[in-house]
Structure formats: structure tokens, C-alpha cells
Design a protein around this motif. Structure first.
Motif, PDB file in Angstrom:
ATOM      1  N   ASN A  92       0.780  -1.174   0.053  1.00  0.00           N
ATOM      2  CA  ASN A  92      -0.054  -0.034   0.092  1.00  0.00           C
ATOM      3  C   ASN A  92       0.673   1.288  -0.135  1.00  0.00           C
ATOM      4  OD1 ASN A  92      -1.876   2.127   0.286  1.00  0.00           O
ATOM      5  ND2 ASN A  92      -2.244   1.273   2.249  1.00  0.00           N
ATOM      6  N   PRO A  93       0.970   1.989  -1.188  1.00  0.00           N
ATOM      7  CA  PRO A  93       1.913   3.080  -1.192  1.00  0.00           C
ATOM      8  C   PRO A  93       1.593   4.511  -0.084  1.00  0.00           C
ATOM      9  CG  PRO A  93       0.938   2.673  -3.274  1.00  0.00           C
ATOM     10  CD  PRO A  93       0.236   1.903  -2.212  1.00  0.00           C
ATOM     11  N   SER A  94       0.288   4.219   0.485  1.00  0.00           N
ATOM     12  CA  SER A  94      -0.101   5.199   1.453  1.00  0.00           C
ATOM     13  C   SER A  94       0.341   4.689   2.692  1.00  0.00           C
ATOM     14  CB  SER A  94      -1.392   5.644   1.408  1.00  0.00           C
ATOM     15  OG  SER A  94      -2.183   4.455   1.754  1.00  0.00           O
ATOM     16  N   ALA A  95       1.113   3.475   2.949  1.00  0.00           N
ATOM     17  CA  ALA A  95       1.202   3.101   4.456  1.00  0.00           C
ATOM     18  C   ALA A  95       2.236   3.897   4.922  1.00  0.00           C
ATOM     19  CB  ALA A  95       1.878   1.660   4.236  1.00  0.00           C
ATOM     20  N   PRO A  96       2.402   4.221   6.429  1.00  0.00           N
ATOM     21  CA  PRO A  96       3.306   4.862   6.871  1.00  0.00           C
ATOM     22  C   PRO A  96       4.869   4.705   6.461  1.00  0.00           C
ATOM     23  CG  PRO A  96       1.607   4.432   8.629  1.00  0.00           C
ATOM     24  CD  PRO A  96       1.580   3.267   7.295  1.00  0.00           C
ATOM     25  N   LEU A  97       5.491   5.566   6.439  1.00  0.00           N
ATOM     26  CA  LEU A  97       7.000   5.448   6.337  1.00  0.00           C
ATOM     27  C   LEU A  97       7.558   4.972   4.920  1.00  0.00           C
ATOM     28  CD1 LEU A  97       8.066   4.067   9.904  1.00  0.00           C
ATOM     29  CD2 LEU A  97       8.069   6.417   8.970  1.00  0.00           C
ATOM     30  N   THR A  98       6.485   4.802   4.181  1.00  0.00           N
ATOM     31  CA  THR A  98       6.825   4.264   2.809  1.00  0.00           C
ATOM     32  C   THR A  98       7.431   5.305   2.025  1.00  0.00           C
ATOM     33  OG1 THR A  98       4.930   2.740   2.593  1.00  0.00           O
ATOM     34  CG2 THR A  98       5.770   3.372   0.440  1.00  0.00           C
ATOM     35  N   GLN A  99       8.747   5.118   1.318  1.00  0.00           N
ATOM     36  CA  GLN A  99       9.463   6.118   0.617  1.00  0.00           C
ATOM     37  C   GLN A  99       9.543   6.054  -0.763  1.00  0.00           C
ATOM     38  OE1 GLN A  99      13.346   6.770   2.163  1.00  0.00           O
ATOM     39  NE2 GLN A  99      12.788   7.602   4.014  1.00  0.00           N
ATOM     40  N   PHE A 100       9.578   4.594  -1.380  1.00  0.00           N
ATOM     41  CA  PHE A 100       9.615   4.300  -2.657  1.00  0.00           C
ATOM     42  C   PHE A 100       8.331   3.360  -2.904  1.00  0.00           C
ATOM     43  CE2 PHE A 100      13.838   5.718  -1.802  1.00  0.00           C
ATOM     44  CZ  PHE A 100      14.138   6.500  -3.016  1.00  0.00           C
ATOM     45  N   VAL A 101       7.888   3.451  -4.134  1.00  0.00           N
ATOM     46  CA  VAL A 101       6.782   2.385  -4.685  1.00  0.00           C
ATOM     47  C   VAL A 101       7.465   1.619  -5.660  1.00  0.00           C
ATOM     48  CG1 VAL A 101       4.514   2.406  -5.827  1.00  0.00           C
ATOM     49  CG2 VAL A 101       4.881   4.160  -4.159  1.00  0.00           C
ATOM     50  N   LYS A 102       7.390   0.317  -5.789  1.00  0.00           N
ATOM     51  CA  LYS A 102       8.099  -0.612  -6.720  1.00  0.00           C
ATOM     52  C   LYS A 102       7.051  -0.589  -7.771  1.00  0.00           C
ATOM     53  CE  LYS A 102       8.724  -4.759  -6.171  1.00  0.00           C
ATOM     54  NZ  LYS A 102       9.303  -6.015  -5.281  1.00  0.00           N
ATOM     55  N   SER A 162      11.954  10.761 -16.196  1.00  0.00           N
ATOM     56  CA  SER A 162      10.763  11.078 -16.168  1.00  0.00           C
ATOM     57  C   SER A 162      10.208  10.854 -14.489  1.00  0.00           C
ATOM     58  CB  SER A 162      10.039  10.607 -17.175  1.00  0.00           C
ATOM     59  OG  SER A 162      10.117  10.859 -18.237  1.00  0.00           O
ATOM     60  N   ASP A 163      10.971  10.832 -13.749  1.00  0.00           N
ATOM     61  CA  ASP A 163      10.870  10.570 -12.217  1.00  0.00           C
ATOM     62  C   ASP A 163      10.462   9.020 -12.060  1.00  0.00           C
ATOM     63  OD1 ASP A 163      11.022  13.332 -11.540  1.00  0.00           O
ATOM     64  OD2 ASP A 163       8.967  13.610 -11.894  1.00  0.00           O
ATOM     65  N   TYR A 164      10.922   8.213 -12.748  1.00  0.00           N
ATOM     66  CA  TYR A 164      10.896   6.480 -12.740  1.00  0.00           C
ATOM     67  C   TYR A 164      12.451   6.265 -12.388  1.00  0.00           C
ATOM     68  CZ  TYR A 164       6.063   6.350 -13.542  1.00  0.00           C
ATOM     69  OH  TYR A 164       4.528   6.432 -13.427  1.00  0.00           O
ATOM     70  N   ILE A 165      13.057   5.755 -11.329  1.00  0.00           N
ATOM     71  CA  ILE A 165      14.351   5.361 -11.205  1.00  0.00           C
ATOM     72  C   ILE A 165      14.206   3.761 -11.538  1.00  0.00           C
ATOM     73  CG2 ILE A 165      15.876   5.436  -9.549  1.00  0.00           C
ATOM     74  CD1 ILE A 165      14.298   7.211  -7.830  1.00  0.00           C
ATOM     75  N   SER A 166      15.242   3.536 -12.365  1.00  0.00           N
ATOM     76  CA  SER A 166      15.484   2.049 -12.997  1.00  0.00           C
ATOM     77  C   SER A 166      16.626   1.552 -12.241  1.00  0.00           C
ATOM     78  CB  SER A 166      15.868   2.085 -14.435  1.00  0.00           C
ATOM     79  OG  SER A 166      14.787   2.783 -15.270  1.00  0.00           O
ATOM     80  N   PHE A 167      16.634   0.546 -11.539  1.00  0.00           N
ATOM     81  CA  PHE A 167      17.528  -0.128 -10.850  1.00  0.00           C
ATOM     82  C   PHE A 167      18.240  -1.078 -11.862  1.00  0.00           C
ATOM     83  CE2 PHE A 167      19.104  -3.902  -8.716  1.00  0.00           C
ATOM     84  CZ  PHE A 167      19.937  -3.342  -7.495  1.00  0.00           C
ATOM     85  N   PRO A 188      18.445  -8.787 -10.036  1.00  0.00           N
ATOM     86  CA  PRO A 188      17.305  -8.260 -10.891  1.00  0.00           C
ATOM     87  C   PRO A 188      17.120  -6.807 -11.191  1.00  0.00           C
ATOM     88  CG  PRO A 188      16.726  -8.172  -8.440  1.00  0.00           C
ATOM     89  CD  PRO A 188      18.000  -8.340  -8.446  1.00  0.00           C
ATOM     90  N   ARG A 189      16.131  -6.452 -12.057  1.00  0.00           N
ATOM     91  CA  ARG A 189      16.078  -5.258 -12.370  1.00  0.00           C
ATOM     92  C   ARG A 189      14.595  -4.790 -12.072  1.00  0.00           C
ATOM     93  NH1 ARG A 189      15.768  -4.914 -19.090  1.00  0.00           N
ATOM     94  NH2 ARG A 189      18.068  -5.491 -18.671  1.00  0.00           N
ATOM     95  N   PHE A 190      14.327  -3.587 -11.786  1.00  0.00           N
ATOM     96  CA  PHE A 190      12.857  -2.924 -11.325  1.00  0.00           C
ATOM     97  C   PHE A 190      12.932  -1.413 -11.426  1.00  0.00           C
ATOM     98  CE2 PHE A 190      15.445  -4.067  -7.356  1.00  0.00           C
ATOM     99  CZ  PHE A 190      15.399  -2.707  -6.816  1.00  0.00           C
ATOM    100  N   GLU A 191      11.565  -0.853 -11.276  1.00  0.00           N
ATOM    101  CA  GLU A 191      11.535   0.623 -11.427  1.00  0.00           C
ATOM    102  C   GLU A 191      10.993   1.057 -10.265  1.00  0.00           C
ATOM    103  OE1 GLU A 191      12.390   1.934 -14.489  1.00  0.00           O
ATOM    104  OE2 GLU A 191      12.890  -0.154 -14.835  1.00  0.00           O
ATOM    105  N   LEU A 192      11.551   2.203  -9.894  1.00  0.00           N
ATOM    106  CA  LEU A 192      10.866   2.680  -8.517  1.00  0.00           C
ATOM    107  C   LEU A 192      10.456   4.127  -8.753  1.00  0.00           C
ATOM    108  CD1 LEU A 192      14.099   2.144  -6.168  1.00  0.00           C
ATOM    109  CD2 LEU A 192      11.930   0.713  -6.164  1.00  0.00           C
ATOM    110  N   ARG A 193       9.512   4.417  -7.682  1.00  0.00           N
ATOM    111  CA  ARG A 193       9.002   5.862  -7.991  1.00  0.00           C
ATOM    112  C   ARG A 193       9.030   6.554  -6.597  1.00  0.00           C
ATOM    113  NH1 ARG A 193       3.627   8.281 -10.754  1.00  0.00           N
ATOM    114  NH2 ARG A 193       4.338  10.582 -11.012  1.00  0.00           N
ATOM    115  N   LEU A 194       9.592   7.595  -6.274  1.00  0.00           N
ATOM    116  CA  LEU A 194       9.598   8.285  -5.178  1.00  0.00           C
ATOM    117  C   LEU A 194       8.207   8.680  -4.619  1.00  0.00           C
ATOM    118  CD1 LEU A 194      11.453   9.578  -2.754  1.00  0.00           C
ATOM    119  CD2 LEU A 194      11.525  11.672  -4.040  1.00  0.00           C
ATOM    120  N   TYR A 195       7.926   8.191  -3.495  1.00  0.00           N
ATOM    121  CA  TYR A 195       6.523   8.391  -2.948  1.00  0.00           C
ATOM    122  C   TYR A 195       6.569   9.452  -1.883  1.00  0.00           C
ATOM    123  CZ  TYR A 195       2.434   8.019  -0.132  1.00  0.00           C
ATOM    124  OH  TYR A 195       1.057   8.254   0.476  1.00  0.00           O
TER     125      TYR A 195
END
Length: 228
Positions: A92-102, A162-167, A188-195
Motif C-alpha cells: 500500500n503506497p499510502s502506508a506510513p514510512l513508505t518512501q519508494f513504490v516499486k 521522467s521521475d521513474y528510477i530504474s535499478f 534483478p531489474r526493477f523500477e522505483l518511484r519516489l513516494y
């Protein structure tokens, strides 16, 4: 532990309360510096404080001239020892202390070709974090990893677009000599977005939110928050 947390909370709130006063003092000294450099009269409202402020200016250097904030203190001693990391995840991206959304994840299929996953501290590539918020985000990511040895062959990349962070996760080998480098992705590879970025320690319910993504930001496609 409880007493320590209470003490840390009080220290944080005290430092936070001083920031406004330090910023006001900095602006006064900045005006005096500009007046002296340009040969202009000292502003009328600062003439009573001129002598004391000029004495402080004479004692300042590059590190003390600019006021520090609680954000600056967060990584002030990061180079003195390996970081102690606590990573939390949530569906849940709105959970407390979450910083990044995968956003997405992709594993490398040919696991046999990868071999044993290296455990050496990696070199980091942080690309396109050019704004103030981007630099702040880059610091958060950078200090997740201890300082690597110069000869390590492991590379971790955080690339913003574009504000999507590629790992991306690679290793390299010099099979044909120093000028011939073979790069191999091991995933692995994944995309993050700062929340969200919150100020203060994790147990502080009263900690201020430094930045959080809002629903209307999804429609501002032309505006980039982390980089170009």
C-alpha cells in the motif's frame, strides 16, 4: 532504548526550531557581505548590528557560512562507518514510512549463466538526479551502500527518467586486457518511484513530511521533480 528515543526526538525538535533563527541571521550577514563587496552603504535596519555581524563574518569559512539544517545532519557522519540500514516495504503506497513504490520488476531468466551472486560492495552510478529533490533522493540511495573497494567488479545503477528510477545490477570483466571490458547484467531489474520523504526518526509521529507525491502530480507530465 525508550529514553534514548525521547532524547533524540527532543534534540531533533530543538535543532528544527533553530533553523528559522539561523536562516534569519544568514540573510542579515548576506546583505552586509553584498554591501561591502559592492561598496554600498550598510542597510539602515542592520546598522546597529553591523559590528557584531562583521565579526562573525570574519570568523566564518566555507563550511560555517551557510546554515545547516536537520536534512544536512542526516548523513553528516555517513563516511565514518558503514551505514545501518532498515528497509521497509508495503503493498500500500499510502502506508506510513513508505518512501519508494516499486512499479515493475523483471528477473534475469538465465540464472545459470549468472553464477554466484557477488556480495562485494558495489560501485554506484546515479544518473539524472539534477534537481534539489533529485540530489536529496540520490543521497538517500547512495548511503544505502558502504564504500566499495577500488577493484570491485560489481556495479549498481540508479537511473532517473521522467521521475521513474530504474535499478540495474551488473558485473564487469577485463578478459581482453584493460581496454576491453565485458559488462554482464545479473539482475534483478526493477523500477522505483519516489513516494514520500519524512523528516525525523521512524518513531516520530509528529515528524514533518518533506515531500510526498500527490494525485495531481500524475497529470503534470512536463514537470520533472528529480531531474531533466
Amino acid at each position: 532504548m525508550l529514553r534514548r528515543n525521547i532524547r533524540l526526538r527532543r534534540e531533533y525538535l530543538y535543532r528544527k526550531s533553530l533553523e528559522g533563527k539561523e536562516r534569519l541571521l544568514y540573510e542579515k550577514k548576506r546583505k552586509i557581505r553584498e554591501a561591502l563587496e559592492e561598496g554600498k552603504p550598510i542597510p539602515t535596519e542592520l546598522r546597529n548590528e553591523e559590528v557584531a555581524l562583521r565579526q562573525e563574518i570574519d570568523l566564518e569559512d566555507a563550511h560555517t557560512a551557510v546554515p545547516r539544517s536537520t536534512i544536512d545532519d542526516e548523513y553528516a557522519n555517513a563516511a565514518n562507518g558503514d551505514p545501518k540500514i532498515l528497509i521497509t516495504t508495503s503493498h500500500n503506497p499510502s502506508a506510513p514510512l513508505t518512501q519508494f513504490v516499486k512499479v515493475t520488476r523483471h528477473d534475469i531468466k538465465d540464472k545459470k549463466a549468472i553464477g554466484t551472486m557477488p556480495e562485494a560492495y558495489p560501485h554506484l552510478i546515479l544518473d539524472n538526479f539534477s534537481t534539489k529533490l533529485g540530489q536529496r533522493t540520490a543521497n538517500i540511495l547512495k548511503y544505502l551502500f558502504p564504500v566499495p573497494k577500488p577493484d570491485t567488479k560489481r556495479i549498481v545503477t540508479f537511473a532517473n527518467q521522467s521521475d521513474y528510477i530504474s535499478f540495474r545490477h551488473h558485473i564487469y570483466e577485463k578478459r581482453g586486457g584493460p581496454k576491453s571490458i565485458e559488462l554482464k547484467e545479473i539482475g534483478p531489474r526493477f523500477e522505483l518511484r519516489l513516494y514520500q520523504i519524512k523528516l525525523g526518526t521512524m518513531d516520530q509521529d509528529e515528524a514533518q513530511t518533506e515531500w510526498v507525491i500527490r494525485p495531481y502530480m500524475n497529470t503534470t507530465k512536463k514537470r520533472k521533480f528529480l531531474g531533466d
